[in-house]
Write a protein that holds these residues in place. Structure first.
Motif, short mmCIF file in Angstrom:
data_model
loop_
_atom_site.label_atom_id
_atom_site.label_comp_id
_atom_site.label_asym_id
_atom_site.label_seq_id
_atom_site.Cartn_x
_atom_site.Cartn_y
_atom_site.Cartn_z
N ASN A 1 0.82 -1.21 0.00
CA ASN A 1 0.00 0.00 0.00
C ASN A 1 0.86 1.26 0.00
O ASN A 1 0.70 2.13 0.87
CB ASN A 1 -0.94 0.01 1.22
N ASP A 2 1.75 1.38 -0.97
CA ASP A 2 2.56 2.59 -1.07
C ASP A 2 1.69 3.77 -1.48
O ASP A 2 0.74 3.63 -2.27
CB ASP A 2 3.69 2.39 -2.09
N CYS A 3 2.03 4.94 -0.95
CA CYS A 3 1.26 6.16 -1.18
C CYS A 3 1.88 6.97 -2.33
O CYS A 3 3.07 7.30 -2.29
CB CYS A 3 1.24 6.98 0.11
N PHE A 4 1.08 7.28 -3.34
CA PHE A 4 1.55 8.05 -4.49
C PHE A 4 0.80 9.37 -4.60
O PHE A 4 -0.38 9.46 -4.25
CB PHE A 4 1.37 7.25 -5.79
N ARG A 5 1.47 10.38 -5.11
CA ARG A 5 0.88 11.70 -5.25
C ARG A 5 -0.15 11.71 -6.40
O ARG A 5 0.04 11.08 -7.43
CB ARG A 5 1.97 12.74 -5.53
N VAL A 6 -1.22 12.47 -6.16
CA VAL A 6 -2.24 12.68 -7.17
C VAL A 6 -2.22 14.16 -7.56
O VAL A 6 -2.27 15.03 -6.69
CB VAL A 6 -3.65 12.31 -6.65
N TYR A 7 -2.11 14.43 -8.86
CA TYR A 7 -2.03 15.81 -9.35
C TYR A 7 -3.33 16.20 -10.05
O TYR A 7 -4.06 15.35 -10.56
CB TYR A 7 -0.86 15.95 -10.33
N ASP A 8 -3.58 17.48 -10.09
CA ASP A 8 -4.78 17.97 -10.76
C ASP A 8 -4.67 17.84 -12.27
O ASP A 8 -5.68 17.73 -12.98
CB ASP A 8 -5.05 19.44 -10.40
N ASN A 9 -3.44 17.89 -12.78
CA ASN A 9 -3.21 17.80 -14.22
C ASN A 9 -1.78 17.34 -14.48
O ASN A 9 -0.94 17.36 -13.57
CB ASN A 9 -3.48 19.15 -14.90
N PRO A 10 -1.48 16.88 -15.70
CA PRO A 10 -0.14 16.40 -16.01
C PRO A 10 0.95 17.47 -15.84
O PRO A 10 2.09 17.14 -15.48
CB PRO A 10 -0.24 15.97 -17.47
N GLN A 11 0.62 18.74 -16.09
CA GLN A 11 1.61 19.81 -15.93
C GLN A 11 2.19 19.82 -14.52
O GLN A 11 3.41 20.00 -14.34
CB GLN A 11 0.98 21.18 -16.23
N GLN A 12 1.35 19.60 -13.53
CA GLN A 12 1.82 19.57 -12.15
C GLN A 12 2.80 18.41 -11.93
O GLN A 12 3.77 18.53 -11.20
CB GLN A 12 0.64 19.43 -11.19
N SER A 13 2.53 17.28 -12.58
CA SER A 13 3.41 16.12 -12.45
C SER A 13 4.78 16.41 -13.06
O SER A 13 5.81 16.09 -12.47
CB SER A 13 2.78 14.90 -13.14
N PHE A 14 4.80 17.03 -14.24
CA PHE A 14 6.06 17.36 -14.90
C PHE A 14 6.85 18.37 -14.06
O PHE A 14 8.06 18.27 -13.95
CB PHE A 14 5.80 17.90 -16.30
N ARG A 15 6.15 19.35 -13.46
CA ARG A 15 6.83 20.34 -12.63
C ARG A 15 7.37 19.69 -11.35
O ARG A 15 8.50 19.96 -10.93
CB ARG A 15 5.87 21.48 -12.28
N ASP A 16 6.59 18.81 -10.75
CA ASP A 16 7.03 18.15 -9.52
C ASP A 16 8.24 17.27 -9.78
O ASP A 16 9.12 17.14 -8.92
CB ASP A 16 5.88 17.31 -8.93
N HIS A 17 8.31 16.68 -10.95
CA HIS A 17 9.48 15.88 -11.31
C HIS A 17 10.72 16.76 -11.41
O HIS A 17 11.80 16.37 -10.96
CB HIS A 17 9.23 15.16 -12.64
N SER A 18 10.57 17.94 -11.98
CA SER A 18 11.69 18.88 -12.05
C SER A 18 12.16 19.25 -10.64
O SER A 18 13.35 19.25 -10.34
CB SER A 18 11.29 20.15 -12.81
N GLU A 19 11.20 19.55 -9.77
CA GLU A 19 11.54 19.95 -8.41
C GLU A 19 12.13 18.79 -7.62
O GLU A 19 12.98 19.00 -6.74
CB GLU A 19 10.29 20.50 -7.71
N PHE A 20 11.71 17.57 -7.95
CA PHE A 20 12.32 16.40 -7.32
C PHE A 20 13.81 16.32 -7.64
O PHE A 20 14.62 15.94 -6.80
CB PHE A 20 11.61 15.13 -7.80
N LEU A 21 14.17 16.68 -8.88
CA LEU A 21 15.58 16.61 -9.29
C LEU A 21 16.40 17.77 -8.72
O LEU A 21 17.64 17.72 -8.76
CB LEU A 21 15.68 16.62 -10.81
N LEU A 22 15.72 18.81 -8.20
CA LEU A 22 16.45 19.95 -7.63
C LEU A 22 16.89 19.62 -6.21
O LEU A 22 16.49 20.25 -5.23
CB LEU A 22 15.56 21.20 -7.65
N ARG A 23 17.75 18.62 -6.11
CA ARG A 23 18.30 18.14 -4.84
C ARG A 23 19.81 18.03 -4.98
O ARG A 23 20.33 17.84 -6.09
CB ARG A 23 17.70 16.79 -4.46
N PRO A 24 20.53 18.11 -3.87
CA PRO A 24 22.00 18.05 -3.94
C PRO A 24 22.54 16.84 -4.69
O PRO A 24 23.54 16.96 -5.42
CB PRO A 24 22.40 18.02 -2.46
N ARG A 25 21.89 15.69 -4.57
CA ARG A 25 22.41 14.49 -5.21
C ARG A 25 22.39 14.59 -6.74
O ARG A 25 23.14 13.89 -7.43
CB ARG A 25 21.64 13.25 -4.74
N TYR A 26 21.52 15.43 -7.30
CA TYR A 26 21.44 15.59 -8.75
C TYR A 26 22.03 16.92 -9.24
O TYR A 26 21.95 17.24 -10.43
CB TYR A 26 19.97 15.52 -9.21
#
Length: 277
Positions: free
Chosen positions: A118-143
């Motif tokens: 039962n892993d919890c996944f994010r639900v977005y209002d639209n695909p644009q939010q998903s693409f933006r969240d992916h960008s922000e996910f990569l904005l971390r020191p490891r990347y």
């Protein structure tokens, strides 16, 4: 009198003939409607790679212009992780990159089996939010090292993502590069002048610092928000069926359907299927 009698017989025959013809036409029309209704009850058709790219390339380009992530990389990752947008998460949650809830997520969510049942996944209002969240996910020191690459260096990005731990599959860089070159996704990448690159790198650096500052110390690890990608991908070839693929990979037909959000067993040539994660 006899003429009148014969006339009445002819008249009755004509009425019977017309009534019969109307019944035939009505039946035919009813059959047509029935067929249409049956067709409309079939599940949503699967999305082909080129259609997915046409639908989301502008979003990928916008994210590239803002952060420097090559549009080709963004699209290739989305194609792989969402199975051309056919996965359950992409269809039902607008989640095209499999990003989990994490300790910082306050929005809607859905539970799906992944690392846990039962892993919890994010639900977005639209695909644009998903693409933006992916960008922000990569904005971390490891990347962070990736953002020092040119924003049209898709090969450097493909290898860098694997080196930074984005995926466990040793072929992940090859999968991305093959996807990019098969669909000519690099046509959407844009070069930048040295001055533009310096400005963009400063913006990204500030974003990474801000993300670190805003992340609570006790929040979940990056790996728990986005599991390292370990999926197996198959591109459908001529004459292949879900049954033949289930035998090839020793998985059930229902598992393949579930992973890809399929409601029937129809496959398209060149369609990407997630076989296992």
């Amino acid at each position: 009198m006899k003429k009148f009698f014969y006339g009445m017989i002819v008249f009755m025959m004509l009425i019977t003939s017309c009534s019969s013809r109307r019944g035939t036409l009505s039946s035919s029309k009813s059959g047509s409607n029935s067929k249409t209704s049956s067709s409309s009850s079939v599940g949503r058709p699967t999305i082909a790679g080129n259609d997915y790219i046409a639908q989301y390339k502008d979003i990928a380009i916008a994210e590239m212009n803002k952060y420097g992530i090559p549009a080709s990389i963004k699209l290739a990752q989305a194609l792989l992780e969402s199975g051309n947008g056919n996965s359950y998460l992409a269809r039902e949650a607008n989640n095209h990159f499999g990003i989990k809830c994490g300790g910082v997520w306050k929005g809607k969510s859905v539970t799906r089996p992944d690392d846990n049942i039962n892993d919890c996944f994010r639900v977005y209002d639209n695909p644009q939010q998903s693409f933006r969240d992916h960008s922000e996910f990569l904005l971390r020191p490891r990347y962070s090292a990736l953002f020092k690459l040119d924003k049209d260096d898709y090969k450097g990005w493909a290898k860098g993502l694997k080196a930074a731990g984005y995926a466990t599959n040793p072929r992940y860089p090859d999968l991305l590069i093959e996807m990019i070159e098969r669909y000519h996704l690099d046509q959407y990448d844009r070069r930048e002048t040295p001055k533009e690159k310096v400005v963009r790198e400063e913006v990204v650096k500030e974003e990474i610092v801000q993300n670190v500052q805003e992340t609570p110390p006790a929040t979940v690890k990056t790996e728990e928000i986005k599991s390292p990608l370990a999926m197996r991908i198959h591109e459908v070839k001529a004459q292949e069926t879900l049954y033949s693929l289930s035998k090839l990979y020793n998985v059930s037909v229902e598992q393949i359907k579930s992973l890809n959000g399929l409601t029937d067993e129809a496959l398209s040539l060149g369609q990407l299927l997630v076989i296992s994660k």
